[in-house]
Scaffold this motif. Sequence first.
Motif, PDB file in Angstrom:
ATOM      1  N   GLY A  42      17.668  28.454   9.713  1.00 35.94           N
ATOM      2  CA  GLY A  42      18.009  27.927   8.408  1.00 35.94           C
ATOM      3  C   GLY A  42      19.086  28.747   7.731  1.00 35.94           C
ATOM      4  N   TRP A  43      19.294  28.425   6.447  1.00 37.15           N
ATOM      5  CA  TRP A  43      20.331  29.110   5.659  1.00 37.15           C
ATOM      6  C   TRP A  43      19.747  29.488   4.317  1.00 37.15           C
ATOM      7  N   THR A  50      18.278  27.225  -0.331  1.00 37.64           N
ATOM      8  CA  THR A  50      17.963  27.296   1.098  1.00 37.64           C
ATOM      9  C   THR A  50      18.190  25.944   1.767  1.00 37.64           C
ATOM     10  N   ASN A  52      16.682  24.162   5.506  1.00 37.93           N
ATOM     11  CA  ASN A  52      15.871  24.397   6.688  1.00 37.93           C
ATOM     12  C   ASN A  52      16.745  24.288   7.938  1.00 37.93           C
ATOM     13  N   ALA A  53      16.183  24.604   9.077  1.00 36.18           N
ATOM     14  CA  ALA A  53      16.971  24.673  10.309  1.00 36.18           C
ATOM     15  C   ALA A  53      17.612  23.337  10.658  1.00 36.18           C
ATOM     16  N   ASN A  56      20.399  22.582   8.145  1.00 39.55           N
ATOM     17  CA  ASN A  56      21.500  23.512   8.369  1.00 39.55           C
ATOM     18  C   ASN A  56      22.321  23.112   9.588  1.00 39.55           C
TER      19      ASN A  56
END
Length: 257
Positions: A42-43, A50, A52-53, A56
């Motif tokens: 994620g970021w 944020t 999530n993966a 992102n």
Amino acid sequence: MTNNSTTSTPAIGRGLLTAALATALALGAGPAAAAAPGDAGGWKGEGGLTLNAADNAKVNAYVDRAKEAERSITVDVRAAALASGAELVGFEHRLKSPDSLKRKVATSLGEHPEYNVDTVLARLSDAVRYTLQWPDGAYTDGVTTASAVLSAWGNDTTKWSNTWGRTSGYKGLNTGWRAPRSGQLFEIQFHTPAGKHAQEVTHLLYEEQRLPSTTPARKKELQAQQDAVFAAVPVPPGADRLSPPVSPSAPLPALAH
């Protein structure tokens, strides 16, 4: 202020279009921007933002597509600048950074829970962006010519925000376009030197004004400061009447990009 007057689009000679594009091709679109390192998951950004993966990864893929599309878009924009006598300002910043895009996506997802990442990415209009600038006396004709050239090659206008007629606040012309080959959305701001300077001077004020933590009283104060800066910007003759170009019945054939 709403003004229903329009500025007619001049006839753009096929020879001028072809010569401008050929010159732009000779100059080249410039090297593609270096790819940002891929994120394994994620970021996380400032202010608790944020992704999530999965989201992102979708933004990373969008960044790659925008970088690829930018190369052919840049050829058209540089040619339009040449044909209209514009200065291409801040060309090195034509691609929004991956972190900036992710911050924008994460902010939009937070503000609009009904959106998903695909919805937000489809609405992004400034991942690829440019600024064209003319002196006051050449501005109106320059914008008309540049926008007509872009339209003639099949770039469709998606936004035309002309605020030159405002009595207060930002003065300029911000436009959105869709590229014919990639479908990539991109932004072009049309400025005068004084208008561009005012935008730069007020940028930090505008950013502070947008923060959720900024109080209503402070927002009012920040707006007053911005109004004072833009009030000093001269309005080029006819700028408040500039309207989107009329799309040709069939775009001119483009040279190979």
